[in-house]
Each structure stands twice: as structure tokens, then as C-alpha cells.
Design a protein around this motif. Structure first.
Motif, PDB file in Angstrom:
ATOM      1  N   MET A  82      18.623  26.117  23.976  1.00 20.37           N
ATOM      2  CA  MET A  82      19.366  25.868  25.198  1.00 20.37           C
ATOM      3  C   MET A  82      20.813  26.289  24.981  1.00 20.37           C
ATOM      4  SD  MET A  82      19.258  24.445  28.312  1.00 20.37           S
ATOM      5  CE  MET A  82      20.683  24.845  29.320  1.00 20.37           C
ATOM      6  N   PHE A  83      21.199  27.405  25.609  1.00 16.67           N
ATOM      7  CA  PHE A  83      22.584  27.846  25.566  1.00 16.67           C
ATOM      8  C   PHE A  83      23.286  27.332  26.823  1.00 16.67           C
ATOM      9  CE2 PHE A  83      20.395  30.897  22.896  1.00 16.67           C
ATOM     10  CZ  PHE A  83      21.258  31.034  21.809  1.00 16.67           C
ATOM     11  N   GLY A  84      24.498  26.809  26.648  1.00 15.84           N
ATOM     12  CA  GLY A  84      25.194  26.193  27.779  1.00 15.84           C
ATOM     13  C   GLY A  84      24.679  24.802  28.076  1.00 15.84           C
ATOM     14  N   GLY A  85      24.140  24.132  27.067  1.00 13.47           N
ATOM     15  CA  GLY A  85      23.476  22.843  27.264  1.00 13.47           C
ATOM     16  C   GLY A  85      24.394  21.654  27.390  1.00 13.47           C
ATOM     17  N   THR A  86      25.711  21.864  27.285  1.00 11.34           N
ATOM     18  CA  THR A  86      26.638  20.741  27.432  1.00 11.34           C
ATOM     19  C   THR A  86      27.433  20.818  28.734  1.00 11.34           C
ATOM     20  OG1 THR A  86      28.354  21.924  26.178  1.00 11.34           O
ATOM     21  CG2 THR A  86      26.888  20.459  24.937  1.00 11.34           C
ATOM     22  N   GLY A  87      27.142  21.838  29.569  1.00 13.94           N
ATOM     23  CA  GLY A  87      27.872  22.010  30.816  1.00 13.94           C
ATOM     24  C   GLY A  87      27.319  21.167  31.956  1.00 13.94           C
ATOM     25  N   PHE A  88      27.906  21.346  33.127  1.00 13.32           N
ATOM     26  CA  PHE A  88      27.553  20.562  34.314  1.00 13.32           C
ATOM     27  C   PHE A  88      26.059  20.658  34.623  1.00 13.32           C
ATOM     28  CE2 PHE A  88      27.310  20.693  39.110  1.00 13.32           C
ATOM     29  CZ  PHE A  88      27.434  19.328  39.297  1.00 13.32           C
ATOM     30  N   LEU A  89      25.507  21.868  34.657  1.00 12.36           N
ATOM     31  CA  LEU A  89      24.076  22.053  34.876  1.00 12.36           C
ATOM     32  C   LEU A  89      23.294  21.898  33.584  1.00 12.36           C
ATOM     33  CD1 LEU A  89      21.555  22.912  36.506  1.00 12.36           C
ATOM     34  CD2 LEU A  89      22.232  25.300  36.102  1.00 12.36           C
ATOM     35  N   GLY A  90      23.807  22.483  32.506  1.00 12.05           N
ATOM     36  CA  GLY A  90      23.047  22.548  31.262  1.00 12.05           C
ATOM     37  C   GLY A  90      22.626  21.203  30.712  1.00 12.05           C
ATOM     38  N   ARG A  91      23.515  20.217  30.736  1.00 10.59           N
ATOM     39  CA  ARG A  91      23.133  18.916  30.169  1.00 10.59           C
ATOM     40  C   ARG A  91      22.044  18.248  30.996  1.00 10.59           C
ATOM     41  NH1 ARG A  91      28.512  18.167  31.849  1.00 10.59           N
ATOM     42  NH2 ARG A  91      28.841  16.634  33.497  1.00 10.59           N
ATOM     43  N   ARG A  92      21.983  18.571  32.275  1.00 10.21           N
ATOM     44  CA  ARG A  92      20.896  18.027  33.107  1.00 10.21           C
ATOM     45  C   ARG A  92      19.587  18.758  32.826  1.00 10.21           C
ATOM     46  NH1 ARG A  92      25.758  17.058  35.899  1.00 10.21           N
ATOM     47  NH2 ARG A  92      25.755  15.046  36.989  1.00 10.21           N
ATOM     48  N   ILE A  93      19.663  20.052  32.579  1.00 13.16           N
ATOM     49  CA  ILE A  93      18.456  20.787  32.192  1.00 13.16           C
ATOM     50  C   ILE A  93      17.885  20.190  30.907  1.00 13.16           C
ATOM     51  CG2 ILE A  93      17.537  23.022  31.462  1.00 13.16           C
ATOM     52  CD1 ILE A  93      19.723  24.354  33.173  1.00 13.16           C
ATOM     53  N   VAL A  94      18.760  19.893  29.953  1.00  7.71           N
ATOM     54  CA  VAL A  94      18.310  19.288  28.695  1.00  7.71           C
ATOM     55  C   VAL A  94      17.524  18.009  28.977  1.00  7.71           C
ATOM     56  CG1 VAL A  94      19.089  18.120  26.587  1.00  7.71           C
ATOM     57  CG2 VAL A  94      20.146  20.283  27.274  1.00  7.71           C
ATOM     58  N   ARG A  95      18.072  17.146  29.825  1.00 11.45           N
ATOM     59  CA  ARG A  95      17.396  15.871  30.113  1.00 11.45           C
ATOM     60  C   ARG A  95      16.048  16.102  30.801  1.00 11.45           C
ATOM     61  NH1 ARG A  95      22.853  14.129  31.751  1.00 11.45           N
ATOM     62  NH2 ARG A  95      23.739  12.909  30.044  1.00 11.45           N
ATOM     63  N   HIS A  96      15.986  17.050  31.723  1.00  9.86           N
ATOM     64  CA  HIS A  96      14.725  17.314  32.418  1.00  9.86           C
ATOM     65  C   HIS A  96      13.689  17.933  31.479  1.00  9.86           C
ATOM     66  CE1 HIS A  96      15.442  16.352  36.742  1.00  9.86           C
ATOM     67  NE2 HIS A  96      16.695  16.423  36.361  1.00  9.86           N
ATOM     68  N   LEU A  97      14.112  18.776  30.564  1.00  8.33           N
ATOM     69  CA  LEU A  97      13.183  19.339  29.581  1.00  8.33           C
ATOM     70  C   LEU A  97      12.655  18.242  28.654  1.00  8.33           C
ATOM     71  CD1 LEU A  97      15.012  22.672  28.662  1.00  8.33           C
ATOM     72  CD2 LEU A  97      12.888  22.443  29.963  1.00  8.33           C
ATOM     73  N   ARG A  98      13.533  17.340  28.224  1.00  9.08           N
ATOM     74  CA  ARG A  98      13.095  16.247  27.356  1.00  9.08           C
ATOM     75  C   ARG A  98      12.131  15.326  28.107  1.00  9.08           C
ATOM     76  NH1 ARG A  98      11.569  15.660  24.023  1.00  9.08           N
ATOM     77  NH2 ARG A  98      12.185  13.649  23.172  1.00  9.08           N
ATOM     78  N   SER A  99      12.385  15.084  29.398  1.00 11.61           N
ATOM     79  CA  SER A  99      11.505  14.198  30.164  1.00 11.61           C
ATOM     80  C   SER A  99      10.112  14.800  30.309  1.00 11.61           C
ATOM     81  CB  SER A  99      12.092  13.913  31.549  1.00 11.61           C
ATOM     82  OG  SER A  99      11.996  15.045  32.390  1.00 11.61           O
ATOM     83  N   ARG A 100      10.012  16.114  30.136  1.00 13.82           N
ATOM     84  CA  ARG A 100       8.710  16.793  30.195  1.00 13.82           C
ATOM     85  C   ARG A 100       8.102  16.997  28.808  1.00 13.82           C
ATOM     86  NH1 ARG A 100       7.485  19.295  35.020  1.00 13.82           N
ATOM     87  NH2 ARG A 100       9.013  18.894  36.666  1.00 13.82           N
ATOM     88  N   GLY A 101       8.734  16.407  27.803  1.00  9.46           N
ATOM     89  CA  GLY A 101       8.155  16.428  26.456  1.00  9.46           C
ATOM     90  C   GLY A 101       8.583  17.588  25.583  1.00  9.46           C
ATOM     91  N   PHE A 102       9.479  18.448  26.057  1.00 12.11           N
ATOM     92  CA  PHE A 102       9.931  19.563  25.238  1.00 12.11           C
ATOM     93  C   PHE A 102      10.963  19.079  24.208  1.00 12.11           C
ATOM     94  CE2 PHE A 102       8.682  22.039  29.042  1.00 12.11           C
ATOM     95  CZ  PHE A 102       7.932  23.042  28.432  1.00 12.11           C
ATOM     96  N   PRO A 103      10.778  19.406  22.927  1.00 13.78           N
ATOM     97  CA  PRO A 103      11.898  19.223  21.995  1.00 13.78           C
ATOM     98  C   PRO A 103      12.972  20.254  22.342  1.00 13.78           C
ATOM     99  CG  PRO A 103      10.027  20.262  20.896  1.00 13.78           C
ATOM    100  CD  PRO A 103       9.569  19.925  22.285  1.00 13.78           C
ATOM    101  N   VAL A 104      14.231  19.873  22.264  1.00 15.27           N
ATOM    102  CA  VAL A 104      15.305  20.759  22.714  1.00 15.27           C
ATOM    103  C   VAL A 104      16.335  20.942  21.607  1.00 15.27           C
ATOM    104  CG1 VAL A 104      17.161  21.092  24.407  1.00 15.27           C
ATOM    105  CG2 VAL A 104      14.993  20.059  25.132  1.00 15.27           C
ATOM    106  N   ARG A 105      16.730  22.193  21.438  1.00 16.98           N
ATOM    107  CA  ARG A 105      17.807  22.548  20.503  1.00 16.98           C
ATOM    108  C   ARG A 105      18.982  23.064  21.336  1.00 16.98           C
ATOM    109  NH1 ARG A 105      15.745  27.114  17.020  1.00 16.98           N
ATOM    110  NH2 ARG A 105      14.378  25.459  16.250  1.00 16.98           N
ATOM    111  N   ILE A 106      20.086  22.327  21.319  1.00 16.79           N
ATOM    112  CA  ILE A 106      21.269  22.720  22.070  1.00 16.79           C
ATOM    113  C   ILE A 106      22.147  23.571  21.168  1.00 16.79           C
ATOM    114  CG2 ILE A 106      23.291  21.922  23.362  1.00 16.79           C
ATOM    115  CD1 ILE A 106      21.803  19.228  23.697  1.00 16.79           C
ATOM    116  N   ALA A 107      22.344  24.831  21.554  1.00 18.83           N
ATOM    117  CA  ALA A 107      23.149  25.761  20.767  1.00 18.83           C
ATOM    118  C   ALA A 107      24.515  25.913  21.425  1.00 18.83           C
ATOM    119  CB  ALA A 107      22.446  27.114  20.676  1.00 18.83           C
ATOM    120  N   SER A 108      25.562  25.484  20.733  1.00 19.64           N
ATOM    121  CA  SER A 108      26.904  25.591  21.310  1.00 19.64           C
ATOM    122  C   SER A 108      27.935  25.718  20.199  1.00 19.64           C
ATOM    123  CB  SER A 108      27.224  24.379  22.187  1.00 19.64           C
ATOM    124  OG  SER A 108      27.431  23.229  21.388  1.00 19.64           O
TER     125      SER A 108
END
Length: 297
Positions: free
Chosen positions: A1-27
Motif C-alpha cells: 500500500m503506497f500512500g497508506g497514511t493519507g486521507f484516502l489511503g489510511r481508510r483503504i488500509v482499514r477496509h482491506l484489513r476488514s476483508r482479511g487482507f494482511p497489509v504492508r504500508i510502504a512510506s
């Protein structure tokens, strides 16, 4: 996940985790991801990565099933330009994702992205899409309209100005059309698309449930906040002059690029898939404002 700490990106991270995806935030600042999400989720990892460096991008992608690139830039600063962020870095992520054997690449662009646009921002968004598709043929493109949410820089800025200014200066005559999308709806759409078994390379345009003129939008926001400002049209030529003067400052309050964008409609095309095709009923500005207003200002 690139841009995972931004306004949209951090929400994408949460939605991916809620669907069971392990997430790696690259920043560049992994400590920011740790602060935002906490250390308690073993399936959530924050790593240091520089999207402008090929080796750094390649290391971040090692072993990944899917990639989301939500990196965006709205104001240019020195070496950080629309071309470097939206074309060069986007191409770098796509090329390295292809080389790493990644199954799915979701690239976040914007409604109206067009390599032939006179607006440099929109032109570079369009060029970025072309560069990504050339490097990763099966890439998926998400084009959100202007996004809003409780901690945004869009609705909150308008609300602050409406409260403080008895006379509100509009961009032009307030005729530019916009279709604001709730940021959580956009993140939900991206989570769905990542989880789909088969998604051929396509473009999704994500606009909210209502198209407003800029003037209508201001009146709706003011009404929800119990305000009755006087809206005054200001010619775009005046705004361009103010922006030119503002750009002399180290941190300009307004840029010519921002003025250009206020002259261009950002409305989804009915021929392009969007929220409806994903089974998502987008939230209205009015509904979210009712939740935001007790905490705004």
C-alpha cells in the motif's frame, strides 16, 4: 500500500484489513503508520520505502498479492512535481509490480484525468494512467471525484470560511459542476475490487449521489450549518492574479493550479462503471454533514 497514511489511503488500509487482507504500508515515514494504526495488529506492517527509488519500491513489493498506489500531490514543492508523483512514480510502481509478479494493481487517479488537458495537474494524471497501463496491462484505475469526510481539507475549509466571512467570494459565477464522493465509500469500493476473483482491466469513476454547481454546493453546506452567507462571484482572472501573488510565499494559500481545477467540471461519466456496478449506495454530503457539524469548527 503506497500512500497508506493519507486521507484516502489510511481508510483503504482499514477496509482491506476488514476483508482479511494482511497489509504492508510502504512510506517514507513508517512511524506515521504505526501511530495511525497502532502496534497491535500482526497483519499490519509499516515499512520504510521511497516511491522515487526503484530498489526501495521493489523491496516493498516482494511477495505481495496486490498493490494499491494512492500517492497523490496537489501542490508542487521543488523536486516533488505532478510529473514526478503522478507519472514517474506511478510508472515505477507499475513496472516493479509487473516484475514482481503481483496479481492485481489498483492505481488511484481522478475524475477527468486526461493527457491532453490544458491543466497540468489533470494532464499529468492522464499521462500517469497511460504510463501505468503500458507497464502493467491489467491495472485497474479508480477515478474518485473530489472526496469529503470528517477530517478533510475540503468541507472543513469551506465551513470555516462560511462561518468567518459574511461575504463569501466564489470562484467565477459558481457554475462549475462537482459530484463529491464520501471517502469511506471510495475506500469500500477499492476493498471490493481488490477482493473480486476476476476484474478485467477497467476504469471506475466514483462520484457521489448528486451533482451540484459550485454555488449550489456552497448553499447546501451553509444551510446545513445554519448559515446564510452572501455569495459574491469573483472572475477567474482575479483568482489567477491572487494565486500568482500567493505563489511567491513559501507556503502559498492558493495556487494557479487550484484555480484551474475550479474551472473544470468533475462529474462521473454514465458510460463508465462506478458505485452502482459495485453495489454501493454512496453517502450524500448532507448526510455526512449532519454527523460532522457537531464536531466541526
Amino acid at each position: 500500500m503506497f500512500g497508506g497514511t493519507g486521507f484516502l489511503g489510511r481508510r483503504i488500509v482499514r477496509h482491506l484489513r476488514s476483508r482479511g487482507f494482511p497489509v504492508r504500508i510502504a512510506s517514507r515515514h513508517p512511524d506515521l503508520g504505526d501511530r495511525q494504526f497502532g502496534p497491535d495488529d500482526p497483519q499490519l506492517q509499516s515499512i520504510q520505502a521511497d516511491i522515487q527509488d526503484e530498489r526501495s519500491v521493489a523491496d516493498a513489493l516482494a511477495g505481495a498479492y496486490g498493490v494499491v498506489n494512492a500517492v497523490s500531490l496537489y501542490v508542487e514543492h521543488g523536486q516533488e512535481t505532478f510529473h514526478s508523483a503522478h507519472v514517474e512514480s506511478a510508472q515505477r510502481v507499475a513496472a516493479q509490480a509487473h516484475r514482481a509478479g503481483v496479481d492485481r494493481l489498483i492505481h488511484i487517479s481522478g475524475i477527468g484525468a486526461d493527457a491532453a488537458s490544458p491543466s497540468r495537474y489533470i494532464r499529468k494524471r492522464g499521462e500517469g494512467e497511460l504510463a501505468v497501463r503500458a507497464a502493467f496491462v491489467e491495472a485497474l484505475f479508480i477515478r474518485p471525484a473530489v472526496m469529503f469526510g470528517p477530517d478533510d481539507a475540503f468541507l472543513n475549509t469551506i465551513l470555516t470560511l462560511l462561518r468567518r466571512l459574511p461575504i463569501y467570494p466564489m470562484f467565477g459565477r459558481g457554475a462549475t459542476r462537482l459530484q463529491p464522493a464520501y471517502v469511506e465509500d471510495v475506500a469500500e469500493a477499492i476493498g471490493q475490487i481488490m477482493q473480486r476473483a476476476e476484474t478485467p482491466s477497467t476504469i471506475f469513476e466514483l462520484g457521489g449521489p448528486r451533482v451540484y454547481s459550485y454555488e449550489e454546493f456552497l448553499r447546501v453546506v451553509a444551510h446545513q450549518a445554519g448559515l446564510a452567507p452572501r455569495l459574491i462571484p469573483i472572475p477567474f482572472a482575479v483568482w489567477h492574479a491572487l494565486a500568482w501573488a500567493s505563489e511567491i510565499l513559501p507556503s502559498p494559500l492558493l495556487t494557479r493550479n487550484q484555480v484551474e481545477l475550479m474551472q473544470i467540471d468533475t462529474v462521473s461519466s454514465p458510460e463508465v462503471p462506478g458505485f452502482v456496478e459495485l453495489g454501493i449506495t454512496p453517502h450524500s454530503v448532507e448526510a455526512i454533514l449532519q454527523k460532522m457539524l457537531p464536531n466541526s469548527g
